[in-house]
Design an enzyme around this catalytic site. Sequence first.
Site, PDB file in Angstrom:
ATOM      1  N   ASP A  19      32.963  36.756  29.482  1.00  0.00           N
ATOM      2  CA  ASP A  19      34.385  37.110  29.452  1.00  0.00           C
ATOM      3  C   ASP A  19      35.203  36.059  28.706  1.00  0.00           C
ATOM      4  O   ASP A  19      34.855  34.878  28.695  1.00  0.00           O
ATOM      5  CB  ASP A  19      34.890  37.265  30.903  1.00  0.00           C
ATOM      6  N   HIS A  36      35.076  39.032  19.919  1.00  0.00           N
ATOM      7  CA  HIS A  36      33.802  39.666  20.280  1.00  0.00           C
ATOM      8  C   HIS A  36      32.707  39.242  19.292  1.00  0.00           C
ATOM      9  O   HIS A  36      31.578  38.959  19.681  1.00  0.00           O
ATOM     10  CB  HIS A  36      33.943  41.192  20.297  1.00  0.00           C
ATOM     11  N   GLU A  66      34.447  50.377  33.120  1.00  0.00           N
ATOM     12  CA  GLU A  66      35.910  50.335  33.074  1.00  0.00           C
ATOM     13  C   GLU A  66      36.430  49.985  31.679  1.00  0.00           C
ATOM     14  O   GLU A  66      37.584  50.293  31.347  1.00  0.00           O
ATOM     15  CB  GLU A  66      36.435  49.316  34.093  1.00  0.00           C
ATOM     16  N   LEU A 130      10.803  36.710  27.414  1.00  0.00           N
ATOM     17  CA  LEU A 130      12.009  36.936  28.207  1.00  0.00           C
ATOM     18  C   LEU A 130      12.309  38.429  28.369  1.00  0.00           C
ATOM     19  O   LEU A 130      12.297  39.189  27.409  1.00  0.00           O
ATOM     20  CB  LEU A 130      13.193  36.260  27.501  1.00  0.00           C
TER      21      LEU A 130
END
Length: 240
Positions: A19, A36, A66, A130
Site C-alpha cells: 500500500d 503503481h 474493493e 518460491l
Amino acid sequence: MMVAAAANPLPRHVAITMDGNGRWAKTRGLARIAGHKAGLTPVRMCISECGKRGISALTLFAFSSENWSRPAEEVGSLMGLFVESLEREIAELHAQGVRMRFIGERRHLPVRLQARIAAAEERTANNQGLKLQVAVSYGGRWDIVQAAQALARECSIGALRPEDITEERFSQSLALAGVADADLVIRTGGEQRISNFLLWNLAYAELYFTPKLWPDFALTDFDDALAFFSNRERRFGRVS
Ligand code: IPE
Ligand code: IPE
Ligand code: MG
C-alpha cells in the site's frame, strides 16, 4: 560458543499488502499509476529475497475486490500494468524457479489478463522454488464464500457430508489450498488494517506495519520485518 537459535528464524509464508503507491506518486506531483509502476521494484526485490532465503511462500496483495470501485481510468491502467509486467517478468521468474499462481475472482479480469495468468501458471506449475501467489480481484470474504459454495455443491450431490467439513477440509477449498498459513503479514503505507486480505489464512500471523510507502520499501525494510518476526514469541494460545 553456541548462540541460542531464535524461536522463529524465518517465516515460511510472508504475505504483503503493498500500500501507498498513490501517495508516493502524489508527493512527486505524478499520476497515481506512476506509483503503481514504481511499486514493481520492491516486488522484484521481495521475490528474489524470499527465494534466496528459502522462504517457501510469498503472497502479494495487488488488487482487492474493493479496488474495483476506483475510477475506471486507474483500474484500466492497473489491469494494463498487470498484463505488461507479467509479459516482461515471466521468463525471469521461471528462471528463478518460482511457481506462480493468481488468487482472486478471475472472471472479472480482462480476458487478455486471464490468458496471461493461465499461461504463467501453466509455465511455472512444476517449479520447485518460491510459491508466489498474486492476489488480484481478491477479497478474504469472497474466498471464504467461494469455498463454502464449493463444499455446498459437493454436499448437494452427496459427495460430502456436512459433518465432514472440518477446518482442514475447508482450507482445501480456499484459494491458498496447499500453501501454509501466513506467518508474517507486512503492510506498507501506514494503515493498520486488514482491508479484506487473507482472512482465514492469517488467523495466527504476526502483523508488521510500516509507514514506508510501497515504492520506497527497500531491502533494509524487508530485513526489519524479518527481524521483527524472529523476535516474536508465537504462543498459538498456549503459555510460554
Ligand atoms: C496500493 O496503493 C495499490 C493498490 C491498492 C492497487 P494505493 O493505490 O492504495 O496507494 P494509496 O494508499 O492511495 O497511497
Ligand atoms: C489494500 O489497499 C489493497 C491492496 C494493497 C491491493 P487499499 O488502499 O485498497 O486499502 P484501504 O482502502 O486503505 O483499506
Ligand atoms: Mg491504499
